[in-house]
Design an enzyme around this catalytic site. Structure first.
Site, mmCIF file in Angstrom:
data_model
loop_
_atom_site.group_PDB
_atom_site.id
_atom_site.type_symbol
_atom_site.label_atom_id
_atom_site.label_comp_id
_atom_site.label_asym_id
_atom_site.label_seq_id
_atom_site.Cartn_x
_atom_site.Cartn_y
_atom_site.Cartn_z
ATOM 1 N N SER A 207 61.021 55.026 53.093
ATOM 2 C CA SER A 207 60.068 55.090 54.202
ATOM 3 C C SER A 207 60.791 55.041 55.552
ATOM 4 O O SER A 207 61.613 55.906 55.836
ATOM 5 C CB SER A 207 59.049 53.951 54.056
ATOM 6 O OG SER A 207 57.947 54.144 54.920
ATOM 7 N N ASP A 364 50.729 60.910 49.437
ATOM 8 C CA ASP A 364 51.449 60.244 50.523
ATOM 9 C C ASP A 364 51.417 61.152 51.744
ATOM 10 O O ASP A 364 51.775 62.334 51.651
ATOM 11 C CB ASP A 364 52.896 59.983 50.079
ATOM 12 C CG ASP A 364 53.749 59.300 51.138
ATOM 13 O OD1 ASP A 364 53.203 58.888 52.178
ATOM 14 O OD2 ASP A 364 54.968 59.191 50.919
ATOM 15 N N HIS A 394 52.625 56.302 48.508
ATOM 16 C CA HIS A 394 53.632 55.754 49.399
ATOM 17 C C HIS A 394 53.914 54.279 49.082
ATOM 18 O O HIS A 394 52.998 53.476 48.932
ATOM 19 C CB HIS A 394 53.199 55.872 50.857
ATOM 20 C CG HIS A 394 54.293 55.539 51.811
ATOM 21 N ND1 HIS A 394 55.295 56.432 52.122
ATOM 22 C CD2 HIS A 394 54.593 54.401 52.486
ATOM 23 C CE1 HIS A 394 56.139 55.869 52.956
ATOM 24 N NE2 HIS A 394 55.756 54.629 53.189
#
Length: 424
Positions: A207, A364, A394
């Site tokens: 991320s 995501d 995610h």
């Protein structure tokens, strides 16, 4: 003369209380159900578990926003405290892995060293945790577990970077921390201290950590003072740009847990120290309208109609405002800085980068960031492995421990480690 007697119901307080309790339970259950339920595609791994996880996270977020409104401190600082409160671990060595906390050039790191002695230099991975540049820690149980497992399974030295977070610091300080620690580790004497092979080092992150890992990799290849370069970069559902909040994956997954479109825009504004009022302009791409000449040089790097396969584009259309306000770009020039948005780096930089592993999840909003970066790297002549999970969401990889363990999270983690093991 007979008297007709009428009977009246006797008032029973216990019966009334019971009915009131049942009614209250029904109302509370309904409210909880309303709060917990969000429409989730049935192709997501374990949708009900994800729904409950998301409701918990949203509930904590709401409480932290309330705390900020009443003057108890920044909501992200409160949120990070709650998230890490039961997760923080002291360095605990095991029979197979020695764990220690130290600092590299003033940046806190946690180092995982396998105890297995084979007389050869070891591989190494520099890991950068996610959390929107504001949350998480190298000392969290989930990241400690991941790095410990990698060290053990790969007989590799793991360096997990504890960079500073919003709201204490903003861009580019998180990147500066990650870069300083990485550059320090790449010194010949430090690599020798940890018995690391200088030709078998990777940088990785998930991320926002994937964002920092990509930016670190781009900076290293143009730093003439670096003697040893990275062999691999491995990016897990990375966030790579903030100029288009309406890619197909943003449109498709804007309301899919656990990362929502408006939340990502707010994370970006916090990271870049921008005005919170810019959120709405960014969500509708008003900050990248076609009349803004500042974007001319980067538009092709973000043209997903050319960078994404038709299977992902589907029937989604680009959101391009004809007339926009230059206010956001003017206030936040970092939006056009590849150090913040690695996806928009020039091809000349991409051509210098090492082989890449990019992991994306179907459900995501950041899916297309990773896939577009993979295509740009391939177009620049870089070998790329794109690992896509149709049932992934995610953050899935860090949810691999009870009680938030997901099957897809474990698969992602194992496949990611296996790829590194084979290619590093």
């Amino acid at each position: 003369m007979s008297v007709l007697l009428r009977s009246f119901p006797v008032f029973d307080p216990h019966f009334v209380m019971m009915r009131a309790t049942v009614l209250l339970m029904v109302i509370v259950t309904g409210l909880i159900g309303y709060y917990v339920y969000v429409p989730i595609p049935n192709t997501v791994s374990e949708p009900w578990k994800l729904m409950l996880l998301d409701a918990t996270f949203r509930g904590v977020q709401d409480m932290c926003h309330l705390a900020q409104q009443v003057g108890l401190g920044h909501h992200l600082k409160a949120l990070n405290f709650v998230i890490t409160m039961f997760e923080m671990l002291a360095p605990q060595s095991s029979e197979t892995v020695e764990v220690s906390d130290t600092s590299f050039d003033g940046v806190q790191v946690r180092v995982f060293e396998p105890k297995k002695v084979d007389g050869e230099l070891k591989r190494s991975i520099i890991y950068i945790h996610g959390g929107g540049w504001a949350l998480g820690s190298a000392r969290m149980r989930s990241y400690d577990h991941l790095c410990r497992k990698m060290a053990k399974d790969m007989n590799a030295v793991l360096v997990s970077i504890e960079y500073r977070l919003v709201p204490e610091v903003h861009f580019p300080e998180q990147l500066n921390d990650a870069y300083s620690a990485t550059k320090y580790f790449l010194q010949p004497e430090v690599l020798s201290q940890y018995s690391v092979d200088p030709n078998r080092i990777a940088v990785s992150g998930d991320s926002a950590g994937g964002n920092l890992a990509a930016a670190v990799t781009q900076q290293l290849v143009v730093d003439s003072s670096i003697k040893f370069q990275l062999k691999l970069q491995a990016l897990i559902y990375p966030v790579l740009q903030a100029l288009d909040f309406n890619t197909p994956s943003y449109q498709q997954n804007m309301a899919t847990p656990i990362l929502y479109k408006h939340v990502m825009a707010r994370f970006w504004l916090e990271y870049l120290n921008g005005d919170p009022s810019f959120v709405q302009a960014m969500l509708v791409n008003n900050h990248t309208a076609s009349n803004l000449s500042q974007l001319t040089s980067v538009r092709a790097h973000l043209n997903w109609t050319n960078l994404l396969p038709q299977s992902l584009i589907k029937n989604y259309k680009p959101v391009i405002q004809v007339m926009g306000s230059p206010q956001v770009i003017k206030a936040l020039p970092a939006l056009l800085d590849p150090r913040a948005a690695p996806l928009i780096a020039d091809k000349g930089i991409l051509q210098l980068l090492p082989r890449a592993y990019i992991l994306t999840c179907e459900h995501d909003i950041l899916r297309d960031d990773g896939i577009m970066y993979a295509k740009r790297l391939e177009d620049a002549g870089i070998e790329v492995t794109l690992d896509h999970y149709e049932d992934g969401f995610h953050g899935a990889m860090i949810f691999a421990l009870p009680p938030t363990n997901f099957d897809v999270g474990n698969r992602i983690m194992n496949n990611y480690i296996n790829w590194l093991d084979k290619n590093l």
